[in-house]
Design an enzyme around this catalytic site. Sequence first.
Site, mmCIF file in Angstrom:
data_model
loop_
_atom_site.group_PDB
_atom_site.id
_atom_site.type_symbol
_atom_site.label_atom_id
_atom_site.label_comp_id
_atom_site.label_asym_id
_atom_site.label_seq_id
_atom_site.Cartn_x
_atom_site.Cartn_y
_atom_site.Cartn_z
ATOM 1 N N ASP A 1 31.216 49.909 34.740
ATOM 2 C CA ASP A 1 30.710 49.900 33.369
ATOM 3 C C ASP A 1 29.607 48.856 33.216
ATOM 4 O OD1 ASP A 1 31.479 50.735 30.353
ATOM 5 O OD2 ASP A 1 30.877 48.624 30.421
ATOM 6 N N TYR B 1 22.717 44.260 29.939
ATOM 7 C CA TYR B 1 23.331 43.313 30.896
ATOM 8 C C TYR B 1 22.325 42.891 31.983
ATOM 9 C CZ TYR B 1 27.717 45.277 28.959
ATOM 10 O OH TYR B 1 28.717 45.723 28.128
ATOM 11 N N LYS C 1 24.662 52.117 28.952
ATOM 12 C CA LYS C 1 24.579 52.203 27.481
ATOM 13 C C LYS C 1 23.147 52.046 26.979
ATOM 14 C CE LYS C 1 29.009 49.789 27.648
ATOM 15 N NZ LYS C 1 28.916 48.739 28.665
ATOM 16 N N HIS D 1 25.331 51.864 22.338
ATOM 17 C CA HIS D 1 26.017 50.577 22.517
ATOM 18 C C HIS D 1 26.630 50.045 21.214
ATOM 19 C CE1 HIS D 1 25.924 47.025 25.566
ATOM 20 N NE2 HIS D 1 27.006 46.971 24.818
ATOM 21 N N LEU E 1 40.706 41.123 28.399
ATOM 22 C CA LEU E 1 41.363 39.831 28.689
ATOM 23 C C LEU E 1 40.900 38.764 27.692
ATOM 24 C CD1 LEU E 1 40.792 39.943 32.580
ATOM 25 C CD2 LEU E 1 42.652 40.971 31.245
ATOM 26 N N THR F 1 34.217 38.197 38.654
ATOM 27 C CA THR F 1 33.289 37.954 39.757
ATOM 28 C C THR F 1 34.061 37.456 40.979
ATOM 29 O OG1 THR F 1 32.995 35.744 38.861
ATOM 30 C CG2 THR F 1 31.328 37.370 38.286
ATOM 31 N N ILE G 1 39.400 40.721 41.177
ATOM 32 C CA ILE G 1 39.008 42.143 41.158
ATOM 33 C C ILE G 1 40.126 42.952 41.815
ATOM 34 C CG2 ILE G 1 37.374 43.841 42.122
ATOM 35 C CD1 ILE G 1 35.171 41.675 41.811
HETATM 36 N N1 LIG Z 1 30.541 47.909 24.594
HETATM 37 C C1 LIG Z 1 30.433 46.632 24.344
HETATM 38 O O1 LIG Z 1 29.849 46.198 23.315
HETATM 39 C C2 LIG Z 1 31.018 45.644 25.297
HETATM 40 C C3 LIG Z 1 31.177 44.296 24.913
HETATM 41 C C4 LIG Z 1 31.745 43.423 25.830
HETATM 42 C C5 LIG Z 1 32.157 43.886 27.062
HETATM 43 N N2 LIG Z 1 31.982 45.195 27.422
HETATM 44 C C6 LIG Z 1 32.401 45.720 28.740
HETATM 45 O O2 LIG Z 1 33.747 45.349 28.980
HETATM 46 C C7 LIG Z 1 33.842 44.597 30.181
HETATM 47 C C8 LIG Z 1 34.968 43.597 30.104
HETATM 48 O O3 LIG Z 1 34.811 42.711 29.019
HETATM 49 P P1 LIG Z 1 34.366 41.188 29.189
HETATM 50 O O4 LIG Z 1 33.496 41.038 30.368
HETATM 51 O O5 LIG Z 1 33.824 40.777 27.857
HETATM 52 O O6 LIG Z 1 35.695 40.396 29.347
HETATM 53 P P2 LIG Z 1 37.145 40.517 30.052
HETATM 54 O O7 LIG Z 1 37.125 41.528 31.113
HETATM 55 O O8 LIG Z 1 38.119 40.604 28.963
HETATM 56 O O9 LIG Z 1 37.296 39.066 30.656
HETATM 57 C C9 LIG Z 1 36.420 38.539 31.607
HETATM 58 C C10 LIG Z 1 36.836 37.087 31.844
HETATM 59 O O10 LIG Z 1 38.154 37.068 32.409
HETATM 60 C C11 LIG Z 1 38.149 36.383 33.648
HETATM 61 N N3 LIG Z 1 39.117 37.071 34.503
HETATM 62 C C12 LIG Z 1 39.055 38.323 35.008
HETATM 63 N N4 LIG Z 1 40.169 38.626 35.689
HETATM 64 C C13 LIG Z 1 40.969 37.531 35.628
HETATM 65 C C14 LIG Z 1 42.245 37.238 36.139
HETATM 66 N N5 LIG Z 1 42.919 38.116 36.864
HETATM 67 N N6 LIG Z 1 42.767 36.016 35.888
HETATM 68 C C15 LIG Z 1 42.087 35.109 35.153
HETATM 69 N N7 LIG Z 1 40.871 35.335 34.623
HETATM 70 C C16 LIG Z 1 40.316 36.555 34.860
HETATM 71 C C17 LIG Z 1 36.718 36.473 34.132
HETATM 72 O O11 LIG Z 1 36.403 35.391 34.975
HETATM 73 P P3 LIG Z 1 35.680 35.540 36.402
HETATM 74 O O12 LIG Z 1 34.554 36.521 36.261
HETATM 75 O O13 LIG Z 1 35.212 34.146 36.658
HETATM 76 O O14 LIG Z 1 36.733 36.006 37.342
HETATM 77 C C18 LIG Z 1 35.943 36.378 32.824
HETATM 78 O O15 LIG Z 1 35.823 35.030 32.381
HETATM 79 C C19 LIG Z 1 32.445 43.983 30.289
HETATM 80 O O16 LIG Z 1 32.192 43.468 31.567
HETATM 81 C C20 LIG Z 1 31.580 45.136 29.877
HETATM 82 O O17 LIG Z 1 31.434 46.053 30.947
HETATM 83 C C21 LIG Z 1 31.436 46.088 26.531
#
Ligand SMILES: NC(=O)c1ccc[n+]([C@@H]2O[C@H](COP(=O)([O-])OP(=O)(O)OC[C@H]3O[C@@H](n4cnc5c(N)ncnc54)[C@H](OP(=O)(O)O)[C@@H]3O)[C@@H](O)[C@H]2O)c1
Length: 275
Positions: free
Chosen positions: A47, A52, A77, A110, A190, A234, A239
């Site tokens: 995604d 981005y 998006k 988006h 998360l 990352t 992952i």
């Molecule tokens: N449509 C939209 O408007 C929109 C908005 C926001 C996000 N998104 C999509 O949704 C995806 C996910 O959302 P997000 O990136 O906001 O946040 P998320 O997936 O909720 O959280 C990411 C955070 O969690 C950490 N993390 C991941 N796995 C972990 C684990 N097992 N244990 C501890 N920490 C962990 C990551 O750190 P590290 O990377 O350091 O591991 C990062 O700081 C995005 O990447 C994007 O593709 C879409």
Amino acid sequence: MIFSQTKKLNNGVEIPMLGLGVFLMPEQGVTLEAVRYALRVGYRHLDTASIYENEGEVGEGIKQSGVLREEIFLTTKLWNDDMRKGRAEAAFEESLKRLGTDYVDLYLLHWPVAGKFIESWKVLESLYKQKRIRAIGVSNFHKHHMEALLKEAEIVPAVNQIERHPLLSQKELIEYCTHQGIAVEAYSPLGSTGAPILSEETVVELARKYDRTPAQIVLKWNIEQGVIVIPKSTHKERILSNGQLDFMLRGEDIKMLDALNENKRIMADPENFNF
Ligand SMILES: NC(=O)c1ccc[n+]([C@@H]2O[C@H](COP(=O)([O-])OP(=O)(O)OC[C@H]3O[C@@H](n4cnc5c(N)ncnc54)[C@H](OP(=O)(O)O)[C@@H]3O)[C@@H](O)[C@H]2O)c1
């Protein structure tokens, strides 16, 4: 073994319930490495978004992974300014070029840009009919945005991608989307940067009870309710472990997580965003 369950969208296309999100991977090479690794261990859903600024690395990661393009479900998006400027089609072509592909599996509006999302949707419908996109959908749409869109749409969106985690469970919106045949994807599952949801006491307790990580508990809470999840990381070990979801949560534990809802947004409110 990475979780490989899929869901059938309203046009018959299958989407993997788990994908890798790649938001906020600004350093060069980080997205490439994450994508390559995720595909290597078994992820088949990515995604990204033009905003981005890493579609190029996503495309390169796909190429370097050796996994066939047709085995991967790829989402990107249409950004808000491109809607405002009426350049949906040009922006789509630019995304394809950066991604190094001639189609995407899912293309999303988006955000519900006022006065623009309906005309942008028409462009997505046209690209869909030309078979340049396998499914079209929206993101950050509240019920009233969706109602306005459905009045004018020829094609019902396949997906609504929304912020969702135990502090923002979005139950009513999910029920509405499900009733319309629209699949829901949870973004920031998360809690986004720093993953604050993972230190919620209930989540930590359940992780102990199931001998799983807090992230696995929260991701499974989504999947067991039919919600697609796209966690971002990352770190290779995260992952990998985020995709190891071969367990079931009991009904009473799902209810405990549901009870954490505070309608608390971490990301912007689609009612009132300034970008
Ligand atoms: N449509 C939209 O408007 C929109 C908005 C926001 C996000 N998104 C999509 O949704 C995806 C996910 O959302 P997000 O990136 O906001 O946040 P998320 O997936 O909720 O959280 C990411 C955070 O969690 C950490 N993390 C991941 N796995 C972990 C684990 N097992 N244990 C501890 N920490 C962990 C990551 O750190 P590290 O990377 O350091 O591991 C990062 O700081 C995005 O990447 C994007 O593709 C879409």
